[in-house]
Design a protein around this motif. Structure first.
Motif, PDB file in Angstrom:
ATOM      1  N   PHE A  20       0.851  -1.197   0.000  1.00 30.49           N
ATOM      2  CA  PHE A  20       0.000   0.000   0.000  1.00 30.49           C
ATOM      3  C   PHE A  20       0.882   1.241   0.000  1.00 30.49           C
ATOM      4  CE2 PHE A  20      -3.134   2.930   2.151  1.00 30.49           C
ATOM      5  CZ  PHE A  20      -4.048   2.938   1.108  1.00 30.49           C
ATOM      6  N   GLU A  51      -0.796   4.739  14.273  1.00 34.06           N
ATOM      7  CA  GLU A  51       0.226   3.922  13.632  1.00 34.06           C
ATOM      8  C   GLU A  51       1.542   3.978  14.390  1.00 34.06           C
ATOM      9  OE1 GLU A  51      -0.753   5.957   9.958  1.00 34.06           O
ATOM     10  OE2 GLU A  51      -1.250   4.030   9.031  1.00 34.06           O
ATOM     11  N   SER A 136      -9.949   1.964  -1.761  1.00 32.67           N
ATOM     12  CA  SER A 136      -8.854   2.923  -1.778  1.00 32.67           C
ATOM     13  C   SER A 136      -7.646   2.192  -2.345  1.00 32.67           C
ATOM     14  CB  SER A 136      -8.590   3.390  -0.344  1.00 32.67           C
ATOM     15  OG  SER A 136      -7.420   4.174  -0.287  1.00 32.67           O
ATOM     16  N   LYS A 162     -11.060   4.998  -5.440  1.00 40.80           N
ATOM     17  CA  LYS A 162     -10.244   6.125  -4.946  1.00 40.80           C
ATOM     18  C   LYS A 162      -8.787   5.820  -5.248  1.00 40.80           C
ATOM     19  CE  LYS A 162      -8.912   7.214  -0.170  1.00 40.80           C
ATOM     20  NZ  LYS A 162      -9.477   7.366   1.193  1.00 40.80           N
ATOM     21  N   GLU A 214      -9.642  14.394  -2.072  1.00 46.21           N
ATOM     22  CA  GLU A 214      -9.544  14.230  -0.613  1.00 46.21           C
ATOM     23  C   GLU A 214      -8.231  14.809  -0.075  1.00 46.21           C
ATOM     24  OE1 GLU A 214     -10.386  10.180   0.436  1.00 46.21           O
ATOM     25  OE2 GLU A 214      -9.650  10.398   2.496  1.00 46.21           O
ATOM     26  N   ASP A 239     -10.355  15.021   5.334  1.00 34.92           N
ATOM     27  CA  ASP A 239     -10.091  13.794   6.102  1.00 34.92           C
ATOM     28  C   ASP A 239      -9.258  14.196   7.328  1.00 34.92           C
ATOM     29  OD1 ASP A 239      -9.100  11.410   7.150  1.00 34.92           O
ATOM     30  OD2 ASP A 239      -8.401  10.573   5.259  1.00 34.92           O
ATOM     31  N   ASN A 261     -14.966  13.038   5.099  1.00 40.03           N
ATOM     32  CA  ASN A 261     -14.613  11.649   5.369  1.00 40.03           C
ATOM     33  C   ASN A 261     -14.662  11.490   6.891  1.00 40.03           C
ATOM     34  OD1 ASN A 261     -12.953   9.571   6.342  1.00 40.03           O
ATOM     35  ND2 ASN A 261     -11.577   9.626   4.593  1.00 40.03           N
ATOM     36  N   LEU A 293      -7.156   0.737   7.041  1.00 40.86           N
ATOM     37  CA  LEU A 293      -6.680  -0.640   6.859  1.00 40.86           C
ATOM     38  C   LEU A 293      -6.989  -1.465   8.116  1.00 40.86           C
ATOM     39  CD1 LEU A 293      -3.087   0.192   5.481  1.00 40.86           C
ATOM     40  CD2 LEU A 293      -5.156  -0.047   4.118  1.00 40.86           C
ATOM     41  N   GLU A 294      -8.209  -1.360   8.619  1.00 44.71           N
ATOM     42  CA  GLU A 294      -8.549  -2.012   9.879  1.00 44.71           C
ATOM     43  C   GLU A 294      -8.662  -3.535   9.750  1.00 44.71           C
ATOM     44  OE1 GLU A 294     -10.153   0.696   8.741  1.00 44.71           O
ATOM     45  OE2 GLU A 294     -10.577   2.080  10.400  1.00 44.71           O
TER      46      GLU A 294
HETATM   47  O1  OSB Z   1      -6.256   8.741   3.952  1.00 41.45           O
HETATM   48  O2  OSB Z   1      -7.954   7.513   3.880  1.00 41.45           O
HETATM   49  C1  OSB Z   1      -6.747   7.638   4.127  1.00 41.45           C
HETATM   50  C2  OSB Z   1      -5.183   4.267   5.046  1.00 41.45           C
HETATM   51  C3  OSB Z   1      -4.340   4.646   6.059  1.00 41.45           C
HETATM   52  C4  OSB Z   1      -4.252   5.976   6.405  1.00 41.45           C
HETATM   53  C5  OSB Z   1      -5.025   6.935   5.734  1.00 41.45           C
HETATM   54  C6  OSB Z   1      -5.889   6.557   4.723  1.00 41.45           C
HETATM   55  C7  OSB Z   1      -5.949   5.206   4.353  1.00 41.45           C
HETATM   56  C8  OSB Z   1      -6.754   4.718   3.242  1.00 41.45           C
HETATM   57  C9  OSB Z   1      -7.109   3.251   3.237  1.00 41.45           C
HETATM   58  O3  OSB Z   1      -7.102   5.405   2.302  1.00 41.45           O
HETATM   59  C10 OSB Z   1      -8.542   2.984   3.434  1.00 41.45           C
HETATM   60  C11 OSB Z   1      -8.777   1.507   3.712  1.00 41.45           C
HETATM   61  O4  OSB Z   1      -8.724   0.719   2.793  1.00 41.45           O
HETATM   62  O5  OSB Z   1      -8.969   1.147   4.897  1.00 41.45           O
END
Ligand code: OSB
Ligand code: MG
Length: 369
Positions: A20, A51, A136, A162, A214, A239, A261, A293-294
């Motif tokens: 990612f 994180e 995403s 996205k 975004e 966001d 968001n 990324l849960e």
């Molecule tokens: O900006 O939305 C974000 C992941 C980690 C930190 C920030 C973001 C994101 C993603 C991933 O866009 C969204 C997902 O797949 O959970």
């Protein structure tokens, strides 16, 4: 009334199934802090979305573990609360650290909902059985790979694509994807990688019919976003820079964007996420549920929150199997044709896979009242 009789803090490390890449860098695994609260014969579970390093916002896992152990859990253990909002208020005198506080608040909502025997979404005021989701997609090596990964997800039925962008990787991939898929709902996410000096580059994105752009500018900015929004026709989506309902009000009143968001942990939990939802609705601004990324625990919380009525744009809560070979819950959270079913049953409706978690946990601690 509910009382938290005991708590467990667990940390697991999960390898991601894809690489990612965002404007922050490359991520290949996820460290997942989990909080289990016990009370009245049931348990409520939450996930921390901070994180290792403070890249997205200022919080870190190490900071959150310290605060939970030394400050937040001692404050709530053994005390009766009328509801999760009362517990939220008991942590309200502490500043910032909303993701860490959200771990306690979200687990309390799950616990409370299970004690009442009601699905979490219903307790929050939601009414849907399924929620619309998109994906995403990280930065790819080239345009061909970008079009390819978009095609795979469009074919799976995701309702919005996205693309992560950064300076030097924006107009080209967006043009390539738009030419290949003229009709899809398409958005981009810059994770704060631009400044007002890049206005020309961002204006070029107006040509591609994006639903929103975004968080192009700084994580803690609302003023420059308002300036940029005045120069673009594409709506901006906030966001990183919305940490509360007050931030949402200020951003929408200033014209810093037209879409929000909502990430439940970023704003401090479900009660505040619902307030952000309500403020946006009052401004006529749609919201959608973001993701971090849960694992299945955070994912289930996101799905329940997304059942509220002003979540009218598809969220980022895509199928758990995209991310993990083995999730921390027993249930599969899988979207079909871009629709994610809301897990049934009390609370989040999902169950921690205890055998798996205790086998891989790097931290396993217990706290008693
Ligand atoms: O900006 O939305 C974000 C992941 C980690 C930190 C920030 C973001 C994101 C993603 C991933 O866009 C969204 C997902 O797949 O959970
Ligand atoms: Mg984002």
């Amino acid at each position: 009334m509910f009382t938290i009789e005991a708590a467990e803090l667990l940390v697991v490390r999960l390898p991601l199934k894809f690489r990612f890449e965002t404007s922050f860098g490359v991520q290949t695994e996820k460290v997942v802090p989990l909080l289990v609260l016990h009370g009245g014969g049931v348990q409520g579970v939450s996930e921390g979305t901070m994180e290792f390093a403070p890249m997205y916002r200022e919080e870190t896992i190490a900071g959150a573990l310290h605060l939970l152990r030394e400050v937040f859990l001692p404050r709530v253990l053994g005390r009766p609360f009328a509801n999760p909002e009362a517990l939220h208020d008991a942590l309200g005198s502490f500043r910032g650290n909303r993701m860490a506080r959200a771990m306690v608040e979200m687990a309390a909502w799950d616990l409370w909902a299970r004690q009442l025997g009601v699905p979490l979404g219903q307790l929050l005021g939601g009414r849907k059985d399924t929620v619309e989701v998109g994906v995403s997609l990280g930065i790819q090596p080239d345009e061909a790979a970008t079009v390819d990964v978009v095609r795979r997800h469009v074919e799976q039925g995701y309702r919005r694509i996205k693309l992560k962008i950064k300076p030097g990787w924006d107009v080209q991939p967006v043009r390539a994807v738009r030419e290949a898929f003229p009709d899809i709902r398409l958005t981009v996410d810059a994770n704060s990688a631009y400044t007002l000096a890049d206005t020309g580059r961002l204006r070029a994105l107006d040509a591609f019919g994006l639903t929103y752009i975004e968080q192009p500018l700084a994580w803690d900015d609302l003023v420059d976003h308002a300036e940029l929004q005045g120069r673009l026709s594409t709506p901006l989506c906030l966001d990183e820079s919305v940490a509360s309902a007050q931030d949402a009000r200020k951003g929408l009143a200033l014209g810093s964007g037209g879409v929000v968001n909502v990430k439940v942990a970023r704003v401090g939990g479900h009660a505040e996420a619902r307030r952000v939802h309500d403020v946006a609705q009052a401004f006529g601004a749609p919201v959608w549920c973001g993701g971090m990324l849960e694992s299945g625990i955070g994912r289930a919380h996101n799905i329940h929150l997304s059942t509220l009525p002003n979540f009218t744009l598809p969220g980022d809560t895509s199928s758990a199997s995209r991310y993990w070979e083995k999730d921390v819950i027993e249930e599969a959270l899988e979207a079909t044709d871009g629709l994610m079913p809301v897990p049934q049953g009390p609370g989040t409706g999902v169950t921690l896979d205890r055998e798996f978690v205790s086998r891989v946990a790097e931290v396993q601690e217990e706290f008693r009242a």
